[in-house]
Design a protein around this motif. Structure first.
Motif, PDB file in Angstrom:
ATOM      1  N   GLN A 245       0.875  -1.174   0.000  1.00  0.00           N
ATOM      2  CA  GLN A 245       0.000   0.000   0.000  1.00  0.00           C
ATOM      3  C   GLN A 245       0.911   1.223   0.000  1.00  0.00           C
ATOM      4  O   GLN A 245       1.799   1.358   0.854  1.00  0.00           O
ATOM      5  CB  GLN A 245      -0.910  -0.005   1.228  1.00  0.00           C
ATOM      6  CG  GLN A 245      -1.879  -1.175   1.227  1.00  0.00           C
ATOM      7  CD  GLN A 245      -2.592  -1.364   2.548  1.00  0.00           C
ATOM      8  OE1 GLN A 245      -2.063  -1.000   3.604  1.00  0.00           O
ATOM      9  NE2 GLN A 245      -3.776  -1.948   2.519  1.00  0.00           N
ATOM     10  N   VAL A 246       0.702   2.103  -0.971  1.00  0.00           N
ATOM     11  CA  VAL A 246       1.635   3.196  -1.255  1.00  0.00           C
ATOM     12  C   VAL A 246       1.050   4.530  -0.830  1.00  0.00           C
ATOM     13  O   VAL A 246      -0.118   4.823  -1.085  1.00  0.00           O
ATOM     14  CB  VAL A 246       1.970   3.219  -2.765  1.00  0.00           C
ATOM     15  CG1 VAL A 246       2.837   4.425  -3.110  1.00  0.00           C
ATOM     16  CG2 VAL A 246       2.661   1.919  -3.164  1.00  0.00           C
ATOM     17  N   ARG A 247       1.870   5.341  -0.157  1.00  0.00           N
ATOM     18  CA  ARG A 247       1.484   6.716   0.151  1.00  0.00           C
ATOM     19  C   ARG A 247       1.646   7.531  -1.126  1.00  0.00           C
ATOM     20  O   ARG A 247       2.746   7.641  -1.689  1.00  0.00           O
ATOM     21  CB  ARG A 247       2.359   7.272   1.274  1.00  0.00           C
ATOM     22  CG  ARG A 247       1.950   8.666   1.746  1.00  0.00           C
ATOM     23  CD  ARG A 247       2.647   9.004   3.052  1.00  0.00           C
ATOM     24  NE  ARG A 247       4.097   8.839   2.928  1.00  0.00           N
ATOM     25  CZ  ARG A 247       4.916   8.568   3.946  1.00  0.00           C
ATOM     26  NH1 ARG A 247       4.420   8.432   5.158  1.00  0.00           N
ATOM     27  NH2 ARG A 247       6.214   8.446   3.761  1.00  0.00           N
ATOM     28  N   LEU A 248       0.567   8.111  -1.592  1.00  0.00           N
ATOM     29  CA  LEU A 248       0.567   8.704  -2.926  1.00  0.00           C
ATOM     30  C   LEU A 248       1.447   9.944  -3.035  1.00  0.00           C
ATOM     31  O   LEU A 248       2.005  10.222  -4.102  1.00  0.00           O
ATOM     32  CB  LEU A 248      -0.867   9.053  -3.336  1.00  0.00           C
ATOM     33  CG  LEU A 248      -1.755   7.841  -3.660  1.00  0.00           C
ATOM     34  CD1 LEU A 248      -3.187   8.280  -3.916  1.00  0.00           C
ATOM     35  CD2 LEU A 248      -1.217   7.068  -4.856  1.00  0.00           C
ATOM     36  N   LYS A 249       1.617  10.700  -1.967  1.00  0.00           N
ATOM     37  CA  LYS A 249       2.364  11.955  -2.099  1.00  0.00           C
ATOM     38  C   LYS A 249       3.855  11.734  -2.341  1.00  0.00           C
ATOM     39  O   LYS A 249       4.531  12.590  -2.895  1.00  0.00           O
ATOM     40  CB  LYS A 249       2.150  12.844  -0.876  1.00  0.00           C
ATOM     41  CG  LYS A 249       2.728  12.314   0.414  1.00  0.00           C
ATOM     42  CD  LYS A 249       2.435  13.296   1.539  1.00  0.00           C
ATOM     43  CE  LYS A 249       3.033  12.814   2.866  1.00  0.00           C
ATOM     44  NZ  LYS A 249       2.734  13.771   3.967  1.00  0.00           N
ATOM     45  N   ASP A 250       4.400  10.559  -1.940  1.00  0.00           N
ATOM     46  CA  ASP A 250       5.822  10.318  -2.181  1.00  0.00           C
ATOM     47  C   ASP A 250       6.122   8.933  -2.758  1.00  0.00           C
ATOM     48  O   ASP A 250       7.283   8.597  -3.007  1.00  0.00           O
ATOM     49  CB  ASP A 250       6.636  10.527  -0.898  1.00  0.00           C
ATOM     50  CG  ASP A 250       6.186   9.619   0.234  1.00  0.00           C
ATOM     51  OD1 ASP A 250       5.402   8.686  -0.011  1.00  0.00           O
ATOM     52  OD2 ASP A 250       6.625   9.854   1.381  1.00  0.00           O
ATOM     53  N   GLY A 251       5.073   8.098  -2.955  1.00  0.00           N
ATOM     54  CA  GLY A 251       5.283   6.788  -3.562  1.00  0.00           C
ATOM     55  C   GLY A 251       5.893   5.751  -2.649  1.00  0.00           C
ATOM     56  O   GLY A 251       6.232   4.656  -3.111  1.00  0.00           O
ATOM     57  N   ARG A 252       6.049   6.025  -1.371  1.00  0.00           N
ATOM     58  CA  ARG A 252       6.671   5.086  -0.430  1.00  0.00           C
ATOM     59  C   ARG A 252       5.655   4.050   0.046  1.00  0.00           C
ATOM     60  O   ARG A 252       4.471   4.336   0.214  1.00  0.00           O
ATOM     61  CB  ARG A 252       7.226   5.840   0.777  1.00  0.00           C
ATOM     62  CG  ARG A 252       8.197   6.942   0.444  1.00  0.00           C
ATOM     63  CD  ARG A 252       9.593   6.458   0.259  1.00  0.00           C
ATOM     64  NE  ARG A 252      10.188   5.987   1.510  1.00  0.00           N
ATOM     65  CZ  ARG A 252      11.444   5.574   1.615  1.00  0.00           C
ATOM     66  NH1 ARG A 252      12.230   5.572   0.544  1.00  0.00           N
ATOM     67  NH2 ARG A 252      11.935   5.169   2.760  1.00  0.00           N
ATOM     68  N   ALA A 444      -3.625   6.977 -10.325  1.00  0.00           N
ATOM     69  CA  ALA A 444      -2.866   7.363  -9.136  1.00  0.00           C
ATOM     70  C   ALA A 444      -2.738   8.870  -9.040  1.00  0.00           C
ATOM     71  O   ALA A 444      -2.906   9.462  -7.956  1.00  0.00           O
ATOM     72  CB  ALA A 444      -1.483   6.707  -9.166  1.00  0.00           C
ATOM     73  N   ALA A 445      -2.456   9.515 -10.166  1.00  0.00           N
ATOM     74  CA  ALA A 445      -2.286  10.968 -10.154  1.00  0.00           C
ATOM     75  C   ALA A 445      -3.580  11.682  -9.795  1.00  0.00           C
ATOM     76  O   ALA A 445      -3.590  12.652  -9.018  1.00  0.00           O
ATOM     77  CB  ALA A 445      -1.789  11.435 -11.529  1.00  0.00           C
ATOM     78  N   LEU A 446      -4.686  11.201 -10.326  1.00  0.00           N
ATOM     79  CA  LEU A 446      -5.971  11.835 -10.046  1.00  0.00           C
ATOM     80  C   LEU A 446      -6.375  11.618  -8.589  1.00  0.00           C
ATOM     81  O   LEU A 446      -6.898  12.529  -7.932  1.00  0.00           O
ATOM     82  CB  LEU A 446      -7.037  11.294 -10.995  1.00  0.00           C
ATOM     83  CG  LEU A 446      -8.401  11.998 -10.967  1.00  0.00           C
ATOM     84  CD1 LEU A 446      -8.255  13.504 -11.162  1.00  0.00           C
ATOM     85  CD2 LEU A 446      -9.317  11.408 -12.034  1.00  0.00           C
ATOM     86  N   LEU A 447      -6.126  10.432  -8.070  1.00  0.00           N
ATOM     87  CA  LEU A 447      -6.422  10.166  -6.664  1.00  0.00           C
ATOM     88  C   LEU A 447      -5.634  11.101  -5.753  1.00  0.00           C
ATOM     89  O   LEU A 447      -6.158  11.625  -4.768  1.00  0.00           O
ATOM     90  CB  LEU A 447      -6.105   8.698  -6.321  1.00  0.00           C
ATOM     91  CG  LEU A 447      -7.105   7.654  -6.807  1.00  0.00           C
ATOM     92  CD1 LEU A 447      -6.502   6.258  -6.708  1.00  0.00           C
ATOM     93  CD2 LEU A 447      -8.402   7.733  -5.992  1.00  0.00           C
ATOM     94  N   LEU A 448      -4.361  11.306  -6.075  1.00  0.00           N
ATOM     95  CA  LEU A 448      -3.527  12.206  -5.277  1.00  0.00           C
ATOM     96  C   LEU A 448      -4.102  13.612  -5.298  1.00  0.00           C
ATOM     97  O   LEU A 448      -4.221  14.273  -4.263  1.00  0.00           O
ATOM     98  CB  LEU A 448      -2.098  12.207  -5.825  1.00  0.00           C
ATOM     99  CG  LEU A 448      -1.149  13.226  -5.203  1.00  0.00           C
ATOM    100  CD1 LEU A 448      -0.954  12.960  -3.709  1.00  0.00           C
ATOM    101  CD2 LEU A 448       0.198  13.198  -5.931  1.00  0.00           C
ATOM    102  N   ARG A 449      -4.471  14.067  -6.474  1.00  0.00           N
ATOM    103  CA  ARG A 449      -4.977  15.433  -6.593  1.00  0.00           C
ATOM    104  C   ARG A 449      -6.324  15.601  -5.900  1.00  0.00           C
ATOM    105  O   ARG A 449      -6.671  16.682  -5.420  1.00  0.00           O
ATOM    106  CB  ARG A 449      -5.103  15.820  -8.077  1.00  0.00           C
ATOM    107  CG  ARG A 449      -5.277  17.318  -8.311  1.00  0.00           C
ATOM    108  CD  ARG A 449      -5.236  17.653  -9.786  1.00  0.00           C
ATOM    109  NE  ARG A 449      -6.267  16.941 -10.509  1.00  0.00           N
ATOM    110  CZ  ARG A 449      -7.550  17.333 -10.540  1.00  0.00           C
ATOM    111  NH1 ARG A 449      -7.921  18.412  -9.884  1.00  0.00           N
ATOM    112  NH2 ARG A 449      -8.427  16.658 -11.238  1.00  0.00           N
TER     113      ARG A 449
END
Length: 523
Positions: A245-252, A444-449
């Motif tokens: 499971q990845v934190r979207l703001k930094d991909g970690r 992924a990009a849209l979810l982050l935004r």
């Protein structure tokens, strides 16, 4: 005293009589003896009726039903008629007993029996087969009369019942099987009706299903899976894989979800969708859930020792049957003690549909689990038609957005608006969010935004073996501005704004709670 008097007075079971000389005296003796015989015959008949009928409902017993069914099946097939058996089972009857008491449950059964008796035709037999199961023998089925009978029963049983001053609604499921006389045994016809009943339950309850070859094949497959699954538990054929499971703001990678797998010796890896439902129905899910919980927590402890400064969360699915097990809470605390993991690193997932139907004692248990420091997540969120007021009272901190909505992000305006609405709701309620099923960088990009905190899916990583997780913890699985990922999606702005406004307005209307101050994406 005459010999006749002596013999009469000592005869067992017959009242002594006084003999009179002549024809008139003999008539009196015979009349009295005849009356006693008739009385005994009445007693015997009453005993036989009582033995053949259920004392609670007054319906014939299983034994009498089987006798009549065998008689009908023994008739000549040339008569050109069919014999139907309808297997009726009340839906969720246990809840009536648990919530209102067994006395009220008996009242419901008696009323249901009365209603069924009012539906059957002349020549039919309605029996109480056991518990809340009733079987109807319809020996002269023609032109779909068995289906018409089943539909009448469904209709009358769905009407409310007043028990102990409360309105109770108990639906029923019905399985129907047909055959020509002489073609099948009573046991076989009942098995087929029971198979059809199981299909009715599996397809949503409160419905009728007619037995078919397709249902038979499904039942055979289910029985085979159940048998093989029992062997799998004994022989340790089940194992766990982990999806990052990845934190979207930094991909970690910030967490993993534990997912059970079955390595079948003949069929290879069996998808969870093919055996989890069977495990739920036959009670094996408790053993499977216990195995997954213990193995995943031990694995988390190992990873923590390898990288003590690298926080990682473990998400484990929990079934309603596990939560209903009185030993679950004790076993959970024992796992925490044995592995030494931080309870705050463990998150238990419960599906939205199960969460919304959870009785008060399960909600109380989830609250006790939270008090241990463990997180609770609502899985498949958006598919279970949650009531906002019900959601408000649920002891859960995480909403997992179902993959069916993530699939259409950026392309289906409806899915985009729904995901945006769920994120707005989570924001207002101060809950964390994880999106499932991310397969494209644009998603992924849209979810982050849109303010989603974390996500999982094949775009980041498939479920992998435990030894493949540590290398994934050292870097980022995704860069927020990687090539191909859009910086914005102007064509969805209007839908996003409408979705935000709609869910916030509805949330405030149902709950009356002020808007939270926590920004989306913040911890």
């Amino acid at each position: 005293m005459s010999g006749l008097q002596r013999n009469t007075s000592v005869r067992r079971g017959v009242a002594p009589v006084e003999a009179h000389p002549g024809a008139e005296g003999n008539t009196v003796l015979i009349d009295r003896a005849g009356s006693e015989v008739e009385r005994l015959r009445g007693v015997v008949a009453q005993l036989m009726h009582t033995a053949a009928h259920d004392p609670l409902t007054g319906l014939p017993t299983r034994r009498l039903l089987l006798e009549r069914l065998a008689e009908e099946l023994a008739h000549d097939a040339a008569e050109g008629r069919q014999i139907a058996v309808l297997f009726v089972d009340l839906d969720n009857f246990k809840l009536v007993n648990d919530s209102l008491g067994h006395g009220s449950g008996d009242e419901v059964l008696s009323e249901m029996a009365r209603r069924i008796s009012g539906c059957i035709e002349r020549g039919d037999t309605a029996s109480r087969f056991g518990g809340d199961e009733m079987v109807i023998l319809h020996p002269h089925a023609a032109d779909g009369s068995e289906l018409a009978l089943g539909k009448r029963i469904l209709t009358v049983l769905a009407e409310p019942i007043f028990v102990s001053g409360k309105e109770v609604v108990v639906s029923a499921s019905i399985g129907v099987a047909l055959c020509t006389p002489g073609m099948k045994s009573a046991a076989q016809l009942l098995r087929e009706a029971d198979t059809a009943l199981y299909a009715a339950k599996d397809r949503g309850r409160a419905r009728l299903e007619l037995f078919s070859d397709e249902l038979y094949e499904r039942a055979e497959k289910r029985m085979r899976i159940e048998s093989d699954l029992r062997v799998a538990l004994r022989e340790q054929q089940l194992f766990v894989e982990y999806q990052p499971q990845v934190r979207l703001k930094d991909g970690r990678v910030v967490g993993v979800e534990a997912l059970v797998r079955w390595k079948h010796p003949k069929f290879g890896v069996v998808p969870p969708g093919d055996f989890i439902g069977v495990a739920e129905d036959c009670g094996l899910i408790n053993g499977i859930g216990r195995l997954v919980l213990e193995q995943s927590c031990r694995q988390l402890a190992d990873w923590t020792r390898l990288a003590p400064g690298r926080p990682l969360a473990m998400t484990v699915n929990v079934s309603p049957r596990q939560l209903s097990d009185p030993a679950f809470f004790t076993e959970l605390r024992q796992v925490l003690a044995d592995t030494g993991i931080d309870p705050r690193a463990l998150c238990l997932e419960v599906t939205e549909s199960a969460m919304m139907r959870a009785p008060a004692e399960i909600v109380q248990l989830l609250d006790q689990i939270r008090q241990l420091g463990i997180y609770i997540a609502i899985d498949d969120f958006g598919t279970g038609h949650s009531s906002l007021s019900r959601l408000r009272d649920m002891p859960a901190e995480v909403l997992k957005i179902d993959r069916s909505f993530v699939d259409g992000l950026g392309s289906e305006t409806g899915d985009t608006a729904i995901v945006s609405s769920i994120l707005s709701l989570a924001y207002a309620m101060g809950k964390h969010t994880i999106a499932e099923g991310v397969e494209q960088p644009e998603q992924a990009a849209l979810l982050l935004r849109m303010g989603c905190e974390a996500a999982q899916g094949y775009f980041f990583s498939r479920p992998v073996a435990a030894e493949q997780i540590p290398p994934l913890l050292t870097g980022a699985l995704w860069e927020a501005r990687s090539p191909g990922a859009p910086h914005s999606a102007p064509h969805t702005e209007a839908q996003i704004r409408r979705g935000h406004r709609y869910f916030i307005d509805e949330f405030l209307d149902h709950i009356g709670a002020p808007m939270g101050t926590k920004a989306p994406g913040s911890p």
